[in-house]
Scaffold this motif. Structure first.
Motif, short mmCIF file in Angstrom:
data_model
loop_
_atom_site.label_atom_id
_atom_site.label_comp_id
_atom_site.label_asym_id
_atom_site.label_seq_id
_atom_site.Cartn_x
_atom_site.Cartn_y
_atom_site.Cartn_z
N GLY A 66 -7.24 -0.10 -9.45
CA GLY A 66 -6.31 0.38 -10.53
C GLY A 66 -5.92 1.90 -10.69
O GLY A 66 -4.91 2.25 -10.46
N SER A 67 -7.02 2.64 -10.72
CA SER A 67 -6.84 4.05 -10.93
C SER A 67 -6.75 4.76 -9.61
O SER A 67 -5.79 5.52 -9.45
CB SER A 67 -8.42 4.56 -11.49
OG SER A 67 -8.70 3.95 -12.65
N GLN A 68 -7.09 4.11 -8.47
CA GLN A 68 -6.95 4.62 -7.09
C GLN A 68 -5.24 4.48 -6.70
O GLN A 68 -4.46 5.52 -6.15
CB GLN A 68 -7.46 3.83 -6.01
CG GLN A 68 -9.06 4.11 -6.20
CD GLN A 68 -9.49 5.58 -5.80
OE1 GLN A 68 -9.12 5.98 -4.88
NE2 GLN A 68 -10.66 5.95 -6.52
N LEU B 171 0.44 7.02 -6.87
CA LEU B 171 1.72 6.92 -7.37
C LEU B 171 2.01 8.37 -8.08
O LEU B 171 3.21 8.58 -8.09
CB LEU B 171 1.92 5.81 -8.69
CG LEU B 171 1.72 4.47 -7.99
CD1 LEU B 171 1.89 3.42 -9.11
CD2 LEU B 171 3.08 4.23 -7.12
N LEU B 172 1.12 9.00 -8.69
CA LEU B 172 1.38 10.41 -9.02
C LEU B 172 1.43 11.54 -8.25
O LEU B 172 2.23 12.45 -8.67
CB LEU B 172 -0.01 10.47 -10.12
CG LEU B 172 0.25 9.59 -11.43
CD1 LEU B 172 -1.17 10.02 -12.01
CD2 LEU B 172 1.22 9.74 -12.46
N ILE B 173 0.99 11.28 -7.14
CA ILE B 173 0.89 12.46 -5.97
C ILE B 173 2.08 12.97 -5.67
O ILE B 173 2.48 14.11 -6.15
CB ILE B 173 0.01 12.10 -4.84
CG1 ILE B 173 -1.33 11.87 -5.32
CG2 ILE B 173 0.44 12.98 -3.73
CD1 ILE B 173 -2.26 11.51 -3.96
N PRO B 174 3.20 12.05 -5.45
CA PRO B 174 4.58 12.59 -5.03
C PRO B 174 5.41 13.36 -6.47
O PRO B 174 6.06 14.22 -6.06
CB PRO B 174 5.24 11.32 -4.62
CG PRO B 174 4.70 10.24 -5.17
CD PRO B 174 3.22 10.46 -5.21
N PHE B 175 5.14 12.69 -7.47
CA PHE B 175 5.85 13.06 -8.63
C PHE B 175 4.94 14.81 -9.05
O PHE B 175 5.72 15.68 -9.46
CB PHE B 175 5.63 12.23 -9.92
CG PHE B 175 6.37 11.10 -9.73
CD1 PHE B 175 7.94 10.98 -9.76
CD2 PHE B 175 5.85 9.88 -9.59
CE1 PHE B 175 8.56 9.77 -9.70
CE2 PHE B 175 6.52 8.77 -9.37
CZ PHE B 175 7.96 8.80 -9.38
N GLY B 176 3.76 14.63 -8.88
CA GLY B 176 3.00 16.00 -8.95
C GLY B 176 3.33 17.08 -8.12
O GLY B 176 3.57 18.14 -8.38
N SER B 177 3.43 16.72 -6.80
CA SER B 177 4.05 17.50 -5.77
C SER B 177 5.19 17.92 -6.22
O SER B 177 5.74 19.12 -5.94
CB SER B 177 3.94 17.16 -4.45
OG SER B 177 2.53 16.58 -4.12
N TYR B 178 6.19 17.15 -6.33
CA TYR B 178 7.66 17.64 -6.75
C TYR B 178 7.78 18.44 -7.74
O TYR B 178 8.56 19.75 -7.57
CB TYR B 178 8.52 16.25 -6.86
CG TYR B 178 9.94 16.59 -7.24
CD1 TYR B 178 10.78 16.70 -6.21
CD2 TYR B 178 10.30 16.63 -8.51
CE1 TYR B 178 12.26 16.75 -6.69
CE2 TYR B 178 11.55 16.91 -8.73
CZ TYR B 178 12.65 17.08 -7.67
OH TYR B 178 13.86 17.19 -7.91
N THR C 193 -8.66 -1.94 -2.48
CA THR C 193 -7.63 -1.03 -2.87
C THR C 193 -6.50 -0.78 -2.10
O THR C 193 -5.57 -0.85 -2.40
CB THR C 193 -8.43 0.37 -3.21
OG1 THR C 193 -9.46 0.09 -4.13
CG2 THR C 193 -7.55 1.39 -3.70
N ARG C 194 -6.83 -0.93 -0.90
CA ARG C 194 -5.74 -0.61 0.05
C ARG C 194 -4.80 -1.73 0.23
O ARG C 194 -3.53 -1.60 0.16
CB ARG C 194 -6.40 -0.41 1.66
CG ARG C 194 -7.15 0.64 1.83
CD ARG C 194 -7.15 1.20 3.34
NE ARG C 194 -7.91 0.10 4.08
CZ ARG C 194 -9.44 0.14 3.86
NH1 ARG C 194 -10.02 1.04 3.21
NH2 ARG C 194 -10.15 -0.86 4.60
N MET C 195 -5.27 -2.84 -0.05
CA MET C 195 -4.58 -4.07 -0.02
C MET C 195 -3.45 -3.97 -1.36
O MET C 195 -2.30 -4.59 -1.19
CB MET C 195 -5.17 -5.51 0.25
CG MET C 195 -5.88 -5.67 1.40
SD MET C 195 -6.82 -7.18 1.37
CE MET C 195 -5.71 -8.47 1.26
N ARG C 196 -4.11 -3.78 -2.36
CA ARG C 196 -3.27 -3.84 -3.58
C ARG C 196 -2.18 -2.64 -3.56
O ARG C 196 -1.30 -3.01 -4.15
CB ARG C 196 -4.36 -3.87 -4.66
CG ARG C 196 -5.13 -5.02 -4.88
CD ARG C 196 -6.20 -4.82 -6.15
NE ARG C 196 -6.73 -6.00 -6.46
CZ ARG C 196 -7.65 -5.98 -7.55
NH1 ARG C 196 -7.93 -5.03 -8.36
NH2 ARG C 196 -8.44 -7.11 -7.51
#
Length: 539
Positions: free
Chosen positions: A210-212, A217-224, A258-261
């Motif tokens: 879940g954390s992964q 999900l946060l990476i694109p918003f943080g980068s932007y 993690t990858r499947m979820r």
């Protein structure tokens, strides 16, 4: 809730219709129904709209686009994504301003910038019943990935010019280098830093799926947000973050669970966001059309039919520019290949040029971009011709979708791209290498367990059964072409039989639950195992 419900219904409705109708058009229609049947209205904040929708969509496009195929046709993609965008912004900007003098030149350039990006998702929906050749689709995906960024960066400069009333080509070129270069760098750095920290934490303390997923999900918003904070391009930061994510994930593998979820979560987010954008367009249409009378007065005319003529003229201009650019690009590509080889290369089928031209469908990014035009100027006065720009952009989206949905299946029917080299040998070699690595790992595990517990024969028998499967794979993939073809046929038959068996197993489990022979917890466990097996054999 209504918007999400419309997105859910759109896929089923588009499949129920007797004729092939692109899902985006169905979503626009459902959105219009919502706009006409309810008193609720969505008040769009341009900056918030840009932040919520574009970073995750562009990040995912960059993450999933096939990198090898992109590099193979990189020159063609760059010519379409950068050269064509600049030509569209300049050419269509002056054309729109000439056609509608009441629209300021900077606003005309902004409108031209938002209609320059293409949407491969809309193209895929249109060509669902007439598959697009793979290479053509890869080119369209690569073009869309890059022209989204270039078009929105041009939009940014056009809006700045409209707000300030000044524009300098030299200053814009220098600013573009900073905005683009630093934006790309921010996306790369943020992704590498976050994935390295995530991998270190997972190795040291274990991995929580879940954390992964939340981190991804946060990476694109943080980068932007970071890029925008230092006045660089958040759009390009999101794109480069997605591209970097591919390579970062290869070197720092996550758990299979993690990858499947994560894939499931991102599929849902992509479907929901793209769908909501089109539903929002439909929801806004009644209000836009209600103001059509006052909007058309801005152009110096009185009849609303002039708005339709403007939309058709813009679509025609975009199609002509794209057709000319695609034709020139393909001719230059053929010329370069003739100079590099002595082989005779034939000119491309005219249908290929026409299909590539009509495949330039406008979609979610165009709508997202035009809705980010500010509501007011710096002095608080209304932004000039904003409603007119939104109406024209919405009209271009709808007309281009309808036009492509009619013409693309006709052009694509029987159209073949140049033959692609088979990747079967590459796949076979990878499977053989993976099987050899598996056999070595099983042998080491056998020895370790035998030394620890002393029951060597038992472990040898169990390991041999597993290794025999890998040895069979190596033999079938390393033999002659005929043997390999037979092995692949056996694989397909085995997959068919296994899927039939899995279907029967699931039906038996469900029947036992109905008869209360087993509990729900046991049934859920068994069905999950069967679902994973089915997913494996349907790849």
């Amino acid at each position: 809730m209504f918007l999400l419900l419309a997105v859910v219904m759109s896929g089923a409705v588009s499949r129920m219709l007797p004729v092939s109708v692109p899902t985006p058009l169905v979503q626009i229609l459902l959105g219009a129904v919502i706009g006409l049947s309810t008193s609720y209205r969505v008040e769009l904040d341009p900056e918030l709209f840009l932040l919520l929708f574009l970073p995750p969509l562009l990040f995912l496009d960059g993450w999933r686009i096939p990198k090898d195929e992109l590099l193979k046709d990189l020159s063609t993609v760059v010519e379409l994504a950068l050269g064509l965008v600049l030509l569209t912004v300049i050419g269509m900007g002056f054309f729109i301003h000439w056609m509608i003098p009441a629209m300021p030149l900077a606003v005309a350039f902004a409108l031209a910038a938002v209609v320059s990006p293409t949407d491969p998702i809309a193209v895929s929906a249109i060509a669902a019943r007439v598959p697009i050749p793979k290479r053509m689709m890869h080119i369209l995906e690569g073009e869309s990935l890059l022209n989204d960024a270039s078009g929105l960066v041009c939009l940014r400069f056009a809006i700045a010019a409209a707000l300030t009333g000044t524009f300098s080509a030299a200053s814009a070129a220098t600013s573009f280098l900073w905005v683009a270069g630093i934006g790309l760098a921010v996306g790369i750095v943020v992704t590498l830093v976050v994935t390295r920290i995530k991998a270190w934490v997972s190795r040291r303390f274990g991995e929580e799926p879940g954390s992964q997923i939340l981190v991804s999900l946060l990476i694109p918003f943080g980068s932007y947000l970071l890029a925008e904070h230092i006045h660089a391009s958040g759009i390009l930061a999101a794109v480069s973050a997605g591209v970097t994510m591919t390579f970062a994930e290869i070197s720092r593998q996550a758990l299979a669970t993690t990858r499947m979820r994560r894939n499931s979560v991102w599929d849902t987010i992509q479907f929901a966001l793209n769908g909501i954008i089109f539903v929002l367009l439909g929801e806004q249409l009644p209000a836009i059309l209600a103001g059509a009378k006052s909007t058309v007065l801005l152009t110096g005319h009185h009849g609303p039919e002039w708005l339709g003529l403007y939309v058709l003229a813009i679509v025609a201009g975009l199609a002509l520019l794209r057709f000319g650019w695609v034709w020139v690009s393909l001719r230059l590509t053929l010329l370069r290949r003739r100079l590099n080889s002595e082989a005779t290369l034939h000119s491309p089928d005219w249908r290929l040029v026409a299909a590539m031209s009509l495949a330039g469908v406008r979609g979610a990014i165009t709508l997202a971009g035009v809705l980010t035009i500010p509501l007011t100027m710096n002095d608080g006065s209304p932004f000039p011709a904003r409603d007119l720009a939104i109406f024209l952009a919405a009209g271009v989206i709808i007309v281009s979708l309808v036009l492509a949905s009619i013409a693309l299946p006709i052009l694509l029917n029987g159209l073949t791209m140049p033959a692609e080299p088979s990747k079967q040998a590459e796949e076979d070699a990878a499977r053989v290498a993976a099987a050899e690595a598996a056999i070595s790992a099983i042998e080491r595990s056998q020895h370790d367990l035998a030394e620890r517990d002393g029951n060597a024969d038992f472990y040898a028998a169990a390991g041999t059964r597993v290794m025999d499967l890998y040895r069979e794979r190596i033999e079938s993939r390393s033999g002659s072409a005929k043997a390999s073809a037979e092995a692949r046929l056996q694989d397909r038959l085995e997959r068919t039989f296994r899927l039939a068996g899995i279907k029967a197993e699931r039906a038996a489990v469900v029947e036992q639950v109905r008869e209360r022979a087993i509990g729900s917890a046991t049934a859920q466990k068994l069905i999950r195992e069967l679902d994973l097996l089915e997913a494996r054999y349907r790849i």
